[in-house]
Design an enzyme around this catalytic site. Structure first.
Site, PDB file in Angstrom:
ATOM      1  N   ILE B 144       0.841  -1.196   0.000  1.00 17.58           N
ATOM      2  CA  ILE B 144       0.000   0.000   0.000  1.00 17.58           C
ATOM      3  C   ILE B 144       0.874   1.243   0.000  1.00 17.58           C
ATOM      4  O   ILE B 144       1.768   1.393   0.841  1.00 17.58           O
ATOM      5  CB  ILE B 144      -0.938   0.005   1.220  1.00 17.58           C
ATOM      6  N   CYS B 145       0.586   2.127  -0.955  1.00 18.97           N
ATOM      7  CA  CYS B 145       1.274   3.418  -1.067  1.00 18.97           C
ATOM      8  C   CYS B 145       2.790   3.172  -1.148  1.00 18.97           C
ATOM      9  O   CYS B 145       3.245   2.404  -1.978  1.00 18.97           O
ATOM     10  CB  CYS B 145       0.872   4.322   0.102  1.00 18.97           C
ATOM     11  N   GLN B 146       3.572   3.795  -0.262  1.00 24.46           N
ATOM     12  CA  GLN B 146       5.020   3.572  -0.280  1.00 24.46           C
ATOM     13  C   GLN B 146       5.326   2.092  -0.053  1.00 24.46           C
ATOM     14  O   GLN B 146       6.298   1.557  -0.597  1.00 24.46           O
ATOM     15  CB  GLN B 146       5.673   4.420   0.821  1.00 24.46           C
TER      16      GLN B 146
END
Lengths: 380, 352
Positions: B144-146
């Site tokens: 998720i995301c980074q």
């Protein structure tokens, strides 16, 4: 003087009473001006803010522990919304009798927008970086101020300490630093003085960077205002005029974000923002060096020494993990299995030998001299 | 021009302030704001990291478990914020066996952790712990995301350990024209920053994120809050989100330095110049099925930054899903609760 409220309910009563008094005072002003709204630049926002500030001073001591931040935030929000109300009030006042296309409507409209801007920003669109949440344009800068304070080695808010130097901006910092920089370094502490002066110069650079950033943020206000004007006119022409303050506020935020997005992706803004951060880091870096010198003089551990230790520990951990990895790649279970097999084989051989020995008939031992002779014979 | 009248404006302002005043009473009664609601157990710890397994909510969960790798810059309880806003719970209900890495809060002793330590160290060991527990060669990973970017690097370096890869709001191309963070990072002297600060404080990152939309995130949001002040339930939800937004761990200095340089400044993930732990990261090595979910109104990870993934992975089984929301709405909106977890579970079941 009002009594200090002891409970949230009493706190609320006092709050509502303050509101009521503000409203009554405003209504009086409206009556005095013949039922019209108070003129721009009048006491509307001041009235509220002064009342609330006085009230805040009174009640702070009576608030439950741990609630000051929340209450302060709520009050800032209230002030900010009040200010927006004032801005729209001025806009309404200036454009009440105006219809697009009629006479000097554009001039009246521009005047209204100018008054609007004066309310949400400071005079002539200048942004006061210390105005915080309570003013619209202060919000982005208020965030930065909080970051600076959290990173500073000085207790509290360093910039706040400079506010007595006058209006915000690099001049305030320069005035504060001027006395320091004008002192020539002398004597045994000369090097130390030079370092302190270098620190002051770095602060000045940061002050200039802050000013440049502030200018960029300031340009958002003008753009947002242009957008607000265009959209309000477009809505009026579509027969969908703004019908509530909240609707107006949301439209203003949309305009401000659109304007900010344009400015914030520009090369000048990006350079200003980078410089803002980089110059702050340079200041802090220098502060660390000053502090480290003092620590060394007192034979105390420095950040540099700690960093060395932490780096070495991390390097050792990596080496350890690498060795573990190598051991895994050696397929130790298979080697263990092989070793176990070899051990079992060895045990079997030994047992076999013991059995063989035990089964062999006993032979008398040859005399030592005879054995030596026999060997000598075999060797030729 | 304006259908507003001064007395109406004044009334609205006073009503608003009355709401705030009443809201203060509500605020004092809200009590503790809890986060992370689904039952779970810690099954592995290392340094500040804890690997959790969530208690399955179906009798026979999917045979291949899913490991959630969250970003380093915020706390992972966003995936399990509250009972009716929980990606984790949705996945559990859909029959997925869920694990999650909680990175903890790095301190000064963690300053020299590098991307290699996170990717080839922490993530690899967590994956191995799960593989051994379930006696599997490979497991499913959700980044998720980074955390998605880290998962892409991990998967490219250890493809044999990943059966299916899911990425959510994950930046891949950091130089798309609409990536404001990417543009801002170009002039940042990250060496000076890390050399100065060591670990990079969460406050600084918060300032950066809030600066992306300062008027909405530091002004309008709180004006909206005033409408919730008379509803303790809604107010608590707001405060829960507020807590998450400002609960930003400091970033291990060397990892931050590398992440900003390699990804934001040099865009190495797609230029092919990225090496981690002295091994080249080649996205073409990602040949297992990939599901890439992005948010169409994401101001932190613009859609184009995620969409780029398709051009660089080696898989022939690639699915992209555009979800109409912002960066946060993809976890917490009511529509997300209905669509995202069940969609992921369905996609996984088709490939296990």
């Amino acid at each position: 003087m009002a009594e200090i409220p002891a409970t949230p309910a009493a706190w609320l009563d006092l709050w509502l009473e303050t509101q009521k008094r503000s409203m009554e005072a405003w209504a009086e002003l409206a009556k005095a001006s013949g039922g019209e709204a108070p003129s721009s630049g009048g006491p509307w926002p001041d009235l509220f803010q002064k009342g609330v500030d006085a009230w805040w001073r009174t009640v702070t001591a009576g608030l439950p522990p741990g609630t000051h931040d929340a209450a302060s935030k709520l009050m800032d929000i209230g002030k900010g919304y009040w200010r927006i109300g004032d801005a729209f009030n001025k806009l309404v006042e200036a454009t009440r009798a105006v219809t697009p296309g009629d006479g000097d409507w554009q001039m009246a409209w521009q005047e209204g927008l100018k008054r609007f801007q004066e309310s949400v920003c400071d005079a002539e669109g200048q942004v006061n970086p210390w105005s915080g949440f309570a003013t619209f344009c202060g919000m982005p800068l208020d965030n930065w101020r909080r970051v600076v304070s959290s990173l500073s080695v000085f207790p509290g808010d360093f910039e706040q300490a400079l506010r007595s130097e006058g209006p915000p901006g690099p001049e305030a910092v320069r005035r504060a630093m001027g006395r320091l920089l004008s002192t020539p370094p002398l004597g045994y502490t000369r090097e130390w003085q030079e370092q302190v002066q270098e620190w002051a110069e770095l602060w000045l650079e940061h002050g200039q960077a802050m000013h440049d950033y502030q200018t960029e943020i300031g340009s958002v206000g003008g753009r947002a205002l242009d957008k607000l004007g265009s959209r309000l006119i477009a809505r009026a022409q579509e027969g969908k005029p703004i019908e509530s303050l909240r609707e107006g506020y949301d439209l203003w935020i949309d305009c401000a974000e659109d304007a900010y997005a344009e400015v914030a992706s520009g090369a000048t803004f990006i350079a200003a923002q980078s410089r803002l951060t980089n110059t702050l880091m340079a200041v802090k870096r220098h502060e660390q060096q000053l502090v480290a010198e003092l620590q060394s003089a007192l034979n105390m551990p420095t950040r540099r020494e700690l960093n060395t230790s932490h780096r070495r520990v991390q390097e050792l951990r990596r080496e350890l993990r690498a060795l573990e990895g190598q051991m895994e790649s050696l397929d130790l279970p298979r080697l263990h299995q092989e070793l176990d097999g070899l051990r079992a084989e060895l045990r079997a051989l030994r047992a076999d030998r013991e059995q063989t020995r035990a089964a062999a008939p006993a032979t008398p031992a040859a005399p030592a001299g005879g054995r030596r002779r026999a060997k000598a014979k075999e060797g030729g | 021009m304006l259908a507003l009248k001064p007395d109406q404006i004044l009334k609205e302002v006073l009503d608003f302030n009355t709401k705030l005043g009443r809201g203060f009473s509500t605020l004092t009664q809200v009590g503790e704001v809890e986060t992370g609601v689904s039952p779970r157990e810690a099954i592995y710890r290392e340094d500040k990291l804890v690997l959790y397994r969530y208690r399955p909510r179906v009798d026979r969960p999917l045979g291949v478990p899913l490991l959630i790798v969250y970003a380093l810059v915020n706390r992972p309880y966003m995936t399990d914020l509250q009972e009716d806003r929980s990606l984790v719970r949705g996945l559990l209900d859909a029959g997925v066996d869920v694990y999650l890495i909680d990175w903890g809060y790095p301190d000064g002793a963690d300053r020299y952790l590098e991307l290699d330590d996170y990717i080839n160290g922490y993530i690899r060991r967590c994956v191995d712990v799960i593989r051994h527990r379930h006696e599997l060669q490979s497991i499913n990973v959700l980044g998720i995301c980074q955390g998605g970017t880290l998962s892409l690097c991990f998967t490219a370096l250890h493809p044999e350990r990943v059966k299916n890869l899911v990425t959510m709001v994950t930046p891949v191309d950091f130089h798309t024209p609409d990536n404001l963070l990417g543009q801002w990072a170009q002039g940042l002297d990250v060496d000076l920053m890390v050399d100065t600060l060591g670990n990079v404080p969460g406050e600084l990152l918060n300032w950066t994120f809030l600066s992306l939309k300062p008027f909405r995130l530091t002004g309008q949001k709180y004006v909206d809050m005033a409408d919730m002040l008379d509803d303790p339930g809604k107010l608590k939800n707001f405060l829960r989100m507020e807590k998450w937004i400002f609960d930003s761990p400091d970033q291990a200095g060397e990892t931050f330095r590398q992440f900003v340089k390699y990804f934001y400044q040099q865009n190495r993930l797609i230029t092919g110049d990225l090496s981690i732990g002295q091994r080249a990261v080649d996205l073409a090595q990602i040949t297992m099925p990939v599901l890439n979910i992005y948010a169409t109104a994401d101001h932190l990870v613009p859609p184009d930054a995620s969409i780029a993934l398709e051009r660089y992975v080696g898989t022939k089984d690639y699915t992209a899903v555009a979800f109409k929301s912002g960066h946060i709405g993809i976890y917490v909106s009511a529509r997300a609760q209905k669509e995202i977890p069940s969609g992921i579970a369905r996609w996984l079941k088709e490939r296990v």
